[in-house]
Write a protein that holds these residues in place. Structure first.
Motif, PDB file in Angstrom:
ATOM      1  N   LEU A 132     -17.661 -39.646 -26.156  1.00 39.22           N
ATOM      2  CA  LEU A 132     -17.027 -38.534 -26.852  1.00 39.22           C
ATOM      3  C   LEU A 132     -16.165 -38.964 -28.029  1.00 39.22           C
ATOM      4  O   LEU A 132     -15.549 -38.111 -28.683  1.00 39.22           O
ATOM      5  CB  LEU A 132     -16.178 -37.730 -25.858  1.00 39.22           C
ATOM      6  N   ASP A 133     -16.072 -40.261 -28.272  1.00 42.91           N
ATOM      7  CA  ASP A 133     -15.321 -40.799 -29.420  1.00 42.91           C
ATOM      8  C   ASP A 133     -13.850 -40.385 -29.414  1.00 42.91           C
ATOM      9  O   ASP A 133     -13.257 -40.070 -30.447  1.00 42.91           O
ATOM     10  CB  ASP A 133     -15.965 -40.361 -30.744  1.00 42.91           C
ATOM     11  N   ILE A 134     -13.281 -40.373 -28.230  1.00 39.80           N
ATOM     12  CA  ILE A 134     -11.845 -40.139 -28.096  1.00 39.80           C
ATOM     13  C   ILE A 134     -11.176 -41.495 -27.884  1.00 39.80           C
ATOM     14  O   ILE A 134     -11.489 -42.192 -26.914  1.00 39.80           O
ATOM     15  CB  ILE A 134     -11.533 -39.198 -26.914  1.00 39.80           C
ATOM     16  N   PRO A 135     -10.269 -41.927 -28.737  1.00 43.35           N
ATOM     17  CA  PRO A 135      -9.654 -43.252 -28.604  1.00 43.35           C
ATOM     18  C   PRO A 135      -8.911 -43.408 -27.274  1.00 43.35           C
ATOM     19  O   PRO A 135      -8.357 -42.437 -26.731  1.00 43.35           O
ATOM     20  CB  PRO A 135      -8.682 -43.326 -29.790  1.00 43.35           C
ATOM     21  N   TYR A 136      -8.895 -44.638 -26.801  1.00 45.85           N
ATOM     22  CA  TYR A 136      -8.211 -44.934 -25.538  1.00 45.85           C
ATOM     23  C   TYR A 136      -6.738 -44.549 -25.611  1.00 45.85           C
ATOM     24  O   TYR A 136      -6.198 -43.939 -24.684  1.00 45.85           O
ATOM     25  CB  TYR A 136      -8.349 -46.428 -25.236  1.00 45.85           C
ATOM     26  N   ALA A 137      -6.085 -44.901 -26.689  1.00 43.75           N
ATOM     27  CA  ALA A 137      -4.658 -44.608 -26.820  1.00 43.75           C
ATOM     28  C   ALA A 137      -4.400 -43.104 -26.814  1.00 43.75           C
ATOM     29  O   ALA A 137      -3.423 -42.631 -26.209  1.00 43.75           O
ATOM     30  CB  ALA A 137      -4.114 -45.224 -28.103  1.00 43.75           C
ATOM     31  N   THR A 138      -5.268 -42.337 -27.467  1.00 42.02           N
ATOM     32  CA  THR A 138      -5.106 -40.873 -27.490  1.00 42.02           C
ATOM     33  C   THR A 138      -5.297 -40.292 -26.093  1.00 42.02           C
ATOM     34  O   THR A 138      -4.536 -39.415 -25.673  1.00 42.02           O
ATOM     35  CB  THR A 138      -6.119 -40.252 -28.459  1.00 42.02           C
TER      36      THR A 138
END
Length: 280
Positions: free
Chosen positions: A196-202
């Motif tokens: 889903l291309d959601i960054p780990y930090a986010t």
């Protein structure tokens, strides 16, 4: 009114549903009363085992049941919980993306898993994995007169059969609720980062901002109560077996159905209480 009166068939037709409903109500109340009695009897034996040295709890039996009920069910609980985490992330991403809030998947997954799905999925899996097994095991002992043999030798069946199994289901379900939470969130994290291309930090930032410690604690508390319900219902149905092998089958099926119904009702009660206390 005499039985041969013309209206008597009509009256019987009208009262038949009430008789059937009343019979079910009495059966349910009797079953609940027996479960409550078994629970308090178990608490008494546990208290005596803790307070006095003469009464032993049977630590080896408890450990053996924890291994059989809890440890052996870790894989299946983790598998199902991981799939649930993947499903939640994949299902929530498209509608959130339409609103420009796809990164909020972590918020929804965290709350849903910690409050509800973690302990609920774990309890349902444990019901099929261990609840039915406990009922069948004790029911077989009843049919083969092993329980009567215990009573004949002045050994209490509650102490030797019920206490280890209920203790094991409570301990196991508490731990499995935590495992289900962790696996579901890790699975959702993985699919969010890789697909889903959601960054780990986010993801982690949104998770920590939404999910609170009270969510985790209430979820684990639910798991403990669900484990208690599974243990009591399974042991009760096993002790009430009658009618040979067919009775064991009925007890096994009844255990699964009754446990799932009791778990869902208890979950609803928990949610209503937490909502009233402003914990949700």
């Amino acid at each position: 009114m005499p039985d041969d009166a013309p209206s008597s068939p009509v009256l019987r037709l009208l009262t038949a549903p009430l008789d059937y409903l009343g019979g079910w109500v009495l059966y349910i109340l009797e079953h609940i009363g027996a479960a409550v009695w078994l629970f308090f009897d178990t608490i008494v034996w546990i208290g005596r085992g803790i307070a006095t040295r003469k009464t032993r709890l049977g630590k080896r039996a408890i450990v053996a049941q924890v291994v059989r009920i809890g440890v052996r069910s870790i894989f299946i609980v983790a598998l199902v919980s991981g799939c649930v985490g993947l499903i939640l992330a994949l299902q929530m991403a498209p509608p959130l993306e339409e609103l420009g809030q796809k990164d909020k998947v972590a918020n929804i997954v965290g709350v849903a898993v910690l409050r509800e799905l973690g302990p609920l999925i774990g309890a349902i899996v444990l019901t099929g994995f261990a609840g039915a097994s406990i009922a069948a095991e004790i029911g077989t002992m009843v049919v083969s007169e092993e329980v009567e043999a215990l009573e004949a030798t002045a050994l209490n069946p509650i102490r030797f059969l019920v206490v280890p199994r209920i203790t094991a289901t409570v301990l196991s379900m508490t731990a499995l609720a935590v495992i289900a939470d962790v696996v579901s969130i890790v699975a959702a994290l993985g699919i969010c980062v890789l697909v889903l291309d959601i960054p780990y930090a986010t993801f982690m930032s949104n998770l920590y901002s939404q999910a609170k410690q009270v969510d985790f604690v209430t979820g684990v508390a639910k798991g403990t109560v669900f484990g208690l319900l599974i243990g009591v219902i399974a042991c009760l149905n096993g002790l009430k077996v009658a009618g040979g092998a067919a009775g064991v089958g009925r007890a096994t099926t009844g255990t699964v159905v009754q446990c799932i119904v009791a778990i869902v009702i208890a979950d609803l009660a928990f949610t209503a209480v937490f909502y009233a206390l402003k914990l949700v």
